[in-house]
Design a protein around this motif. Structure first.
Motif, PDB file in Angstrom:
ATOM      1  N   ARG A   1       0.836  -1.186   0.000  1.00  0.00           N
ATOM      2  CA  ARG A   1       0.000   0.000   0.000  1.00  0.00           C
ATOM      3  C   ARG A   1       0.881   1.251   0.000  1.00  0.00           C
ATOM      4  O   ARG A   1       1.974   1.252   0.575  1.00  0.00           O
ATOM      5  N   LEU A   2       0.393   2.323  -0.638  1.00  0.00           N
ATOM      6  CA  LEU A   2       1.085   3.604  -0.623  1.00  0.00           C
ATOM      7  C   LEU A   2       0.301   4.592   0.234  1.00  0.00           C
ATOM      8  O   LEU A   2      -0.914   4.759   0.046  1.00  0.00           O
ATOM      9  N   LEU A   3       0.982   5.207   1.163  1.00  0.00           N
ATOM     10  CA  LEU A   3       0.410   6.244   2.011  1.00  0.00           C
ATOM     11  C   LEU A   3       1.243   7.501   1.820  1.00  0.00           C
ATOM     12  O   LEU A   3       2.472   7.432   1.715  1.00  0.00           O
ATOM     13  N   PHE A   4       0.576   8.652   1.787  1.00  0.00           N
ATOM     14  CA  PHE A   4       1.254   9.926   1.570  1.00  0.00           C
ATOM     15  C   PHE A   4       1.019  10.801   2.797  1.00  0.00           C
ATOM     16  O   PHE A   4      -0.116  11.036   3.201  1.00  0.00           O
ATOM     17  N   GLN A   5       2.112  11.275   3.383  1.00  0.00           N
ATOM     18  CA  GLN A   5       2.034  12.075   4.598  1.00  0.00           C
ATOM     19  C   GLN A   5       2.670  13.440   4.380  1.00  0.00           C
ATOM     20  O   GLN A   5       3.814  13.550   3.936  1.00  0.00           O
ATOM     21  N   ARG A   6       1.918  14.481   4.691  1.00  0.00           N
ATOM     22  CA  ARG A   6       2.461  15.839   4.645  1.00  0.00           C
ATOM     23  C   ARG A   6       3.211  16.104   5.940  1.00  0.00           C
ATOM     24  O   ARG A   6       2.645  16.063   7.032  1.00  0.00           O
ATOM     25  N   ARG A   7       4.508  16.319   5.823  1.00  0.00           N
ATOM     26  CA  ARG A   7       5.310  16.626   6.997  1.00  0.00           C
ATOM     27  C   ARG A   7       4.949  17.997   7.553  1.00  0.00           C
ATOM     28  O   ARG A   7       4.426  18.861   6.853  1.00  0.00           O
ATOM     29  N   ASP A   8       5.250  18.202   8.821  1.00  0.00           N
ATOM     30  CA  ASP A   8       4.965  19.489   9.444  1.00  0.00           C
ATOM     31  C   ASP A   8       5.856  20.588   8.883  1.00  0.00           C
ATOM     32  O   ASP A   8       5.418  21.733   8.715  1.00  0.00           O
ATOM     33  N   SER A   9       7.123  20.262   8.625  1.00  0.00           N
ATOM     34  CA  SER A   9       8.070  21.250   8.131  1.00  0.00           C
ATOM     35  C   SER A   9       9.204  20.517   7.434  1.00  0.00           C
ATOM     36  O   SER A   9       9.369  19.300   7.573  1.00  0.00           O
ATOM     37  N   ALA A  10       9.981  21.251   6.652  1.00  0.00           N
ATOM     38  CA  ALA A  10      11.116  20.664   5.936  1.00  0.00           C
ATOM     39  C   ALA A  10      12.039  21.779   5.484  1.00  0.00           C
ATOM     40  O   ALA A  10      11.620  22.929   5.317  1.00  0.00           O
TER      41      ALA A  10
END
Length: 289
Positions: A182-191
């Motif tokens: 499965r592919l999951l996409f997570q938006r990080r808090d900062s980078a």
């Protein structure tokens, strides 16, 4: 463009390769294929049943991480045609040879386009004695906030898998059931401005309370415990997560879980942006059929 299978590569520097392979063999219940490649840098983790979808690579430089192989149905076109399509969507070609194109996504995540060789049977969960059933079944892409929409749209267009409703910082695609990962996409808090998209592995497990100490007995460390996931580090420092999901189907269990696993926490692992999760496969790639 039809992708029939996904393979996840765990990429280890030479100094941590043996320890990393031994750990992941044990916690996935896998045997190990003979090594292959010009320098014996590749091997496959062979499940007790079904078709393999996890492989390991010893890299020549860099901190390691993971990358993804997408297996193209020959009836849908050639690998080169798939690469042209990926470039049109924003990817870049890093290397091309017969039957293999190594690429970078718009956010810098390494993936490879390869031929499909008939893989079709998703392995069943592994039962690790006291740890209960589990399966390493999900790749979570950890994406810098400013790159999230573009990266998510890229993978939806490349695979042809429709987007599902987002849940907070998480999103996924409506991928076919016969795909093993499965592919999951997570938006990080900062980078940082040059941070690439990275990735980490999620296990679906019947009981995190039982599986975490079982993994720890094999050399892992428990880093953080949250309501729906536990963040771990393997003996080499690679971060991964144990998530509250049904091992057979990958769907979330417990209160608040929806049909597609949309919940406050959708099986990723927090902001997994540590240096140990650099997702660049370095040191070259060989055709790995």
């Amino acid at each position: 463009m039809t992708f029939r299978w996904l393979t996840l590569f765990l990429d280890f520097p030479a100094g941590s390769f043996d320890a990393g392979v031994a750990f992941w063999r044990e916690v996935t219940g896998s045997a190990l294929s003979p090594f292959r490649g010009a320098a014996g840098e590749f091997a496959t983790l062979l499940p007790p049943d079904g078709d393999a979808y996890l492989r390991v690579q010893r890299i020549a430089d860099g901190s390691g991480g993971c990358h993804l192989d997408l297996h193209l149905d020959p009836a849908a076109g050639t690998v080169d045609q798939a690469a042209d399509r990926a470039v049109a969507l924003g990817a870049v070609v890093r290397h091309a040879s017969e039957g293999l194109v190594i690429m970078g996504s718009p956010g810098g995540f390494t993936f490879c386009l390869v031929r499909w060789h008939g893989e079709s049977t998703v392995p069943r969960p592994t039962v690790l004695d006291a740890g209960g059933p589990s399966r390493a079944d999900q790749l979570c892409l950890d994406i810098p906030p400013e790159s999230f929409e573009r990266e998510y749209s890229f993978w939806a267009a490349l695979t042809g898998w429709g987007p599902l409703p987002k849940s907070g910082e998480f999103a996924r695609l409506d991928q076919p059931a016969q795909i093993p990962l499965r592919l999951l996409f997570q938006r990080r808090d900062s980078a940082g401005p040059l941070d690439p998209v990275s990735g980490h592995v999620d296990f679906a497990c019947a009981s995190r309370e039982l599986l975490a100490p079982r993994h720890a007995a094999s050399g892992a460390r428990v880093l953080s415990v949250f309501p729906h996931w536990t963040t771990m580090a393997d003996p080499t420092g690679r971060l991964y997560c144990l998530t509250v999901r049904e091992p057979e189907t990958g769907r979330l269990t417990g209160p608040g879980s929806g049909e597609h696993g949309q919940q406050d926490r959708d099986g990723g692992g927090g902001d997994m942006r540590g240096d140990d999760q650099g997702a660049r496969a370095r040191g070259g790639r060989a055709v790995d059929g």
